[in-house]
Design an enzyme around this catalytic site. Structure first.
Site, PDB file in Angstrom:
ATOM      1  N   HIS A  96       0.939  -1.299   0.028  1.00 31.58           N
ATOM      2  CA  HIS A  96      -0.009  -0.089   0.048  1.00 31.58           C
ATOM      3  C   HIS A  96       0.959   1.403   0.029  1.00 31.58           C
ATOM      4  O   HIS A  96       0.389   2.449  -0.440  1.00 31.58           O
ATOM      5  CB  HIS A  96      -0.827   0.162   1.178  1.00 31.58           C
ATOM      6  CG  HIS A  96      -2.031  -0.700   1.081  1.00 31.58           C
ATOM      7  ND1 HIS A  96      -2.079  -2.264   1.053  1.00 31.58           N
ATOM      8  CD2 HIS A  96      -3.470  -0.640   1.201  1.00 31.58           C
ATOM      9  CE1 HIS A  96      -3.311  -2.696   0.783  1.00 31.58           C
ATOM     10  NE2 HIS A  96      -4.204  -1.611   0.971  1.00 31.58           N
TER      11      HIS A  96
ATOM     12  N   ARG B 117     -13.086  -0.030  -5.707  1.00 36.65           N
ATOM     13  CA  ARG B 117     -13.854   1.315  -5.227  1.00 36.65           C
ATOM     14  C   ARG B 117     -13.390   2.359  -6.046  1.00 36.65           C
ATOM     15  O   ARG B 117     -12.437   2.690  -6.569  1.00 36.65           O
ATOM     16  CB  ARG B 117     -13.150   1.434  -3.915  1.00 36.65           C
ATOM     17  CG  ARG B 117     -13.300   0.280  -2.935  1.00 36.65           C
ATOM     18  CD  ARG B 117     -12.897   0.564  -1.562  1.00 36.65           C
ATOM     19  NE  ARG B 117     -13.469  -0.791  -0.835  1.00 36.65           N
ATOM     20  CZ  ARG B 117     -13.164  -1.048   0.202  1.00 36.65           C
ATOM     21  NH1 ARG B 117     -12.254  -0.595   0.661  1.00 36.65           N
ATOM     22  NH2 ARG B 117     -13.705  -2.462   0.739  1.00 36.65           N
TER      23      ARG B 117
ATOM     24  N   SER C 114     -13.086  -0.159   3.866  1.00 33.06           N
ATOM     25  CA  SER C 114     -11.893  -0.387   4.381  1.00 33.06           C
ATOM     26  C   SER C 114     -12.144  -1.126   5.855  1.00 33.06           C
ATOM     27  O   SER C 114     -13.011  -1.060   6.495  1.00 33.06           O
ATOM     28  CB  SER C 114     -10.995   0.591   4.401  1.00 33.06           C
ATOM     29  OG  SER C 114      -9.823   0.049   5.091  1.00 33.06           O
TER      30      SER C 114
ATOM     31  N   ARG D  71      -9.566  -1.050   8.063  1.00 32.98           N
ATOM     32  CA  ARG D  71      -8.704  -0.017   8.643  1.00 32.98           C
ATOM     33  C   ARG D  71      -9.254   0.362  10.155  1.00 32.98           C
ATOM     34  O   ARG D  71     -10.170   0.893  10.234  1.00 32.98           O
ATOM     35  CB  ARG D  71      -8.213   1.172   7.892  1.00 32.98           C
ATOM     36  CG  ARG D  71      -9.322   2.148   7.648  1.00 32.98           C
ATOM     37  CD  ARG D  71      -8.757   3.328   6.690  1.00 32.98           C
ATOM     38  NE  ARG D  71      -8.743   2.999   5.235  1.00 32.98           N
ATOM     39  CZ  ARG D  71      -9.233   3.651   4.359  1.00 32.98           C
ATOM     40  NH1 ARG D  71      -9.322   4.625   4.108  1.00 32.98           N
ATOM     41  NH2 ARG D  71      -8.854   2.988   3.171  1.00 32.98           N
TER      42      ARG D  71
HETATM   43  C1  MIC Z   1      -8.781  -0.284   0.650  1.00 30.53           C
HETATM   44  O1  MIC Z   1      -8.721  -0.745  -0.265  1.00 30.53           O
HETATM   45  O2  MIC Z   1      -9.379   0.557   1.258  1.00 30.53           O
HETATM   46  C2  MIC Z   1      -7.592  -0.637   1.627  1.00 30.53           C
HETATM   47  C3  MIC Z   1      -6.647   0.324   1.641  1.00 30.53           C
HETATM   48  O3  MIC Z   1      -6.923  -2.080   1.111  1.00 30.53           O
HETATM   49  C4  MIC Z   1      -8.268  -1.070   2.897  1.00 30.53           C
HETATM   50  C5  MIC Z   1      -7.216  -1.329   3.950  1.00 30.53           C
HETATM   51  C6  MIC Z   1      -6.476  -0.212   4.485  1.00 30.53           C
HETATM   52  O4  MIC Z   1      -7.312   0.940   4.888  1.00 30.53           O
HETATM   53  O5  MIC Z   1      -5.389  -0.249   4.750  1.00 30.53           O
HETATM   54  C7  MIC Z   1      -8.964  -2.359   2.835  1.00 30.53           C
HETATM   55  O6  MIC Z   1      -9.910  -2.278   1.948  1.00 30.53           O
HETATM   56  O7  MIC Z   1      -9.417  -2.876   3.974  1.00 30.53           O
HETATM   57 FE1  SF4 Z   2      -4.746  -2.386  -2.501  1.00 30.74          FE
HETATM   58 FE2  SF4 Z   2      -7.215  -2.180  -1.349  1.00 30.74          FE
HETATM   59 FE3  SF4 Z   2      -6.730  -1.471  -3.774  1.00 30.74          FE
HETATM   60 FE4  SF4 Z   2      -6.702  -4.007  -3.390  1.00 30.74          FE
HETATM   61  S1  SF4 Z   2      -8.503  -2.488  -3.023  1.00 30.74           S
HETATM   62  S2  SF4 Z   2      -5.361  -2.887  -4.422  1.00 30.74           S
HETATM   63  S3  SF4 Z   2      -5.725  -3.993  -1.102  1.00 30.74           S
HETATM   64  S4  SF4 Z   2      -5.876  -0.450  -1.929  1.00 30.74           S
END
Ligand code: MIC
Ligand code: SF4
Length: 754
Positions: free
Chosen positions: A96, A448, A643, A645
């Site tokens: 990340h 996303r 997420s 997180r």
């Molecule tokens: C995301 O796709 O939003 C992330 C970044 O992979 C997150 C994890 C994070 O916030 O570190 C997730 O999907 O859980």
């Molecule tokens: Fe990385 Fe989350 Fe994006 Fe997947 S969705 S590539 S884990 S930031």
């Protein structure tokens, strides 16, 4: 790095015994999801017919995976658990924290120097506690897990919402917050509300321009961003078996976008092919012996309505390519309707960028099919209108597509090849001009597309589609281009049509890689030192949160009443803030800065009731904290969507917010709040949201009687002295109330009481 075949054989042995027992117990055929759930019950948990969507059940997952942005907090917590090594196989993946700017080599070198402290920390903690460490540049966590660790019938958790990707290989893989991962790494059980089950029957066969991505884009359109909450989505039918394993991964991956606990597919030939191609024949041998346990019972798939809580049927032969967005992944538009939809909504038609990659669509097949479109454009003499970037999913994929000439094809169109990492998908994209805030359109194959996510610009309209459609739209430079019917002008002035994409599911000559980027942990890590500098602005050791004082919370102020969509990106933004993911105090300065204040419709501007002035949310909350005034946050539906997180829960906890009261929660966020000792509450009567006013003071009337199943009563005292009593539901069971009482779940583990 090798998978653990002994462990997998053990899972299969348990499975055969437990599934038969469970089938007899519940007295009916079982879905695949139930088989995996029952065979992973925590030792001693009685096998019984659980009430879906209600009973909390203890499970024993087989593996844990963490990515760099969440692993920091997870491992900082694990260091408090007092264990010598992790109790189940665990890996950490650096993906990340790498920015996409110039191209892979330069960007990776920059990341290695800018985030050296964090990578060193993760590497040494991994080394100390027996955790496999995947270095920066090795690839995106979920592709690496699929390539190396996932196996049919297994159960794993991961500190990332897209852990669900491993459902493509027939697992139940579930995204969790770091505190949940700490439980499992510490050798404790992991608790989950027994999920509801949604069955998706896929008939027909994908063809032409339609890809696995379109299945999930369609499902997201049907179920919306909260339609899968608390449920496992199980796919079956001829359409399921006819698609590739990585394609199944794409579908499961984006199940996170409908809030599903996870998604999965039954063991089939596509999985066999993928396991063999990734050097895991031994798993095929073991799985073949228990194959009937690794898929749903025939009766279930023949009469799904009897066994699933909800059934959706999609005919793949008739499915059109979809383009979902902008700003939310569940707004689906079939390609043939894009022209009229875009016009009706004023979406900019000019496509500025096409991006292919992310954990959901960066497989060999994805790259090959997208490259086949590029190849045609080049052969026809078509000049691409938009810029183009790709992020391969892993070094193994990158190495192999380079060997097979796929990268060279992309480069013929001036494509930028970024590092094998998340890159633009998580705002790690240094996009030229993004800061100007222009209204513009980009298309990508990610999962996303929340506002500001890719480039920080709230006016970037991001659309999600399949890699092959991204290629076509980027080449045409036109969001409303329909490759099934429209033509493109080439350099000779001729109108040409692109043929549907083609591409190998798996490399004909097998996968190849020189250095996959794995570091095995020390056999005995007890002497490994983990250093965290006290002056670091990126890492900070954690101090335990205070235990509850046993009293009702009184005199609390309303910090913010959030309006509309409030995802974890709104609560704790990623992009530029990712650098503070290991430093709770510093990252708390982004708390709720993206949430829209219901009283003025502005982001990051709330009233400080102590001074009457308006200021940024973190600043106002810090002022309340200094004054010793508790606060609460109010929100709308699906609060905390997105997420895993846990920063989105730890920041309010750290800054002194006591409760979050919303119409409904996303699953992982609700658990994260509970684990950190917060009160996660929902309106018993949703309309009460409207009663909450900007100058409210809140008193809890019966927190001292906090008990499972018993709503709490909150008194909202308005500025004119009038009052509203609001009933708040909660889903805490006894042990979760214990977390609240102790101040956090970790406080209990650290005290040896969990
Ligand atoms: C995301 O796709 O939003 C992330 C970044 O992979 C997150 C994890 C994070 O916030 O570190 C997730 O999907 O859980
Ligand atoms: Fe990385 Fe989350 Fe994006 Fe997947 S969705 S590539 S884990 S930031």
């Amino acid at each position: 790095m090798a998978f653990d075949i002994k462990m997998i054989e053990k899972v299969y042995a348990t499975m055969s015994a437990r599934v038969d027992k469970a089938r007899a117990l519940v007295g009916r055929p079982l879905t695949l999801s139930e088989k995996i759930l029952y065979s992973h019950l925590w030792e001693g948990t009685p096998s019984q017919a659980f009430t879906r969507g209600k009973d909390y059940v203890d499970f024993a997952p087989d593996r844990v995976a963490c990515q760099d942005a969440t692993a920091q907090m997870a491992l900082l917590q694990f260091m408090h658990a007092g264990k010598k090594t992790v109790a189940v196989p665990t890996t950490v993946h650096c993906d990340h924290l790498i920015q996409a700017k110039v191209g892979a080599t330069t960007d990776l070198a920059v990341a290695n120097s800018q985030s050296k402290e964090v990578f060193d920390f993760l590497s040494s903690v991994s080394n100390k506690y027996g955790i496999g460490f995947w270095k920066p540049g090795s690839g995106i966590i979920h592709q690496i897990v699929l390539e190396n660790y996932a196996f049919p019938g297994g159960m794993m958790i991961g500190t990332d919402s897209h852990t669900v990707n491993a459902g493509g290989l027939g697992m139940l893989a579930i995204g969790v917050g770091g505190a949940d991962a700490v439980d499992v790494m510490s050798g404790m059980s992991w608790e989950l509300k027994f999920p509801k089950l949604i069955g998706v029957k896929l008939t027909g066969k994908l063809n032409g321009w339609t890809a696995p991505k379109d299945v999930i884009l369609k499902v997201a359109d049907i179920l919306t961003v909260k339609g899968g909450t608390g449920a496992i989505v199980e796919y079956f039918g001829e359409g399921a078996t006819s698609m590739s394993c990585t394609g199944k991964g794409t579908i499961c991956n984006m199940g996170a976008e409908i809030g599903a606990t996870t998604s999965t597919f039954g063991y089939d030939d596509s999985m066999r092919r993928y396991l063999v191609a990734t050097d895991r024949q031994a798993i095929v041998d073991a799985a073949d012996k228990v194959a009937s346990y690794l898929t749903g019972d025939d009766e279930v798939y023949a009469n799904p309505a009897q066994y699933f809580d909800q059934v959706i049927e999609i005919n793949l032969s008739e499915l059109e390519p979809h383009i979902n967005g902008p700003f939310t992944p569940d707004r689906g538009t079939p390609v043939s309707k894009m022209k009229s939809e875009a016009a009706a909504n004023g979406w900019p038609l000019k496509v500025e960028w096409g991006l292919i990659g992310s954990c959901t669509n960066s497989s060999y097949e994805d790259m090959a099919r997208a490259a086949s479109i590029v190849e045609q454009a080049v052969a026809h003499g078509i000049t691409p209108k938009a810029e183009f970037g790709i992020n391969p999913g892993s070094e193994q994929i990158r190495y192999t597509i380079e060997r097979d000439g796929i990268i060279a094809t992309f480069e013929k169109m001036g494509t930028k090849v970024f590092t094998n990492a998340c890159g633009p998908c998580i705002g790690q994209w240094d996009r030229a001009g993004a800061d100007k805030g222009e209204k513009n359109t980009i298309v990508h194959s990610f999962n996303r597309n929340f506002s500001k996510r890719a480039d920080g610009n709230p006016n970037t309209h991001a659309f999600v589609t399949s890699p092959e459609m991204v290629a076509a739209l980027a080449i045409s430079g036109d969001l409303s281009f329909n490759p099934l019917t429209d033509t493109l002008l080439n350099d000779k002035g001729e109108q040409v049509r692109l043929n549907p994409p083609t591409g190998d599911e798996l490399p004909k000559r097998g996968f190849d890689v020189e250095d996959a980027g794995f570091q095995a942990p020390a056999a005995d890590g007890s002497s490994v030192q983990v250093a965290v500098s006290p002056t670091s602005d990126r890492l900070q050791l954690l101090a335990p949160f205070d235990a509850w004082d046993g009293k009702n919370i009184t005199g609390a102020k309303l910090l913010i009443k959030a309006f509309g969509k409030c995802t974890t990106d709104h609560i704790s933004m990623a992009g530029p803030w990712l650098r503070f993911r290991g430093h709770l105090d510093n990252i708390s300065n982004n708390m709720l800065i993206g949430a829209v204040n219901a009283f003025n419709q502005e982001a990051n501007k709330v009233k400080n009731q102590l001074t009457g002035e308006f200021a940024a949310v973190p600043a106002v909350q810090r002022a309340y904290k200094t004054a010793g005034v508790p606060t609460i946050v109010v929100g709308d539906h699906n609060y905390g969507e997105g997420s895993s997180r846990e920063h989105a829960a730890m920041e309010p906890r750290f800054l002194g917010v006591k409760a979050v009261l919303v119409k409904s929660f996303a699953r992982i966020h609700e658990t994260n709040l509970k684990k950190q000792g917060m009160l996660a509450l929902t309106f018993a009567n949703e309309a009460d949201y409207d009663k909450i006013q900007e100058n409210d003071t809140i008193n809890f009337l019966d927190l001292t009687e906090f008990a499972p199943g018993k709503p709490l009563t909150l008194e909202f005292v308005h500025a004119d002295g009038s009052k509203d009593l609001i009933l708040a539901n909660h889903t805490y069971n006894d042990s979760q109330i214990g977390w609240f009482v102790a101040g956090s779940a970790l406080n209990l583990i650290a005290a040896g009481k969990a």
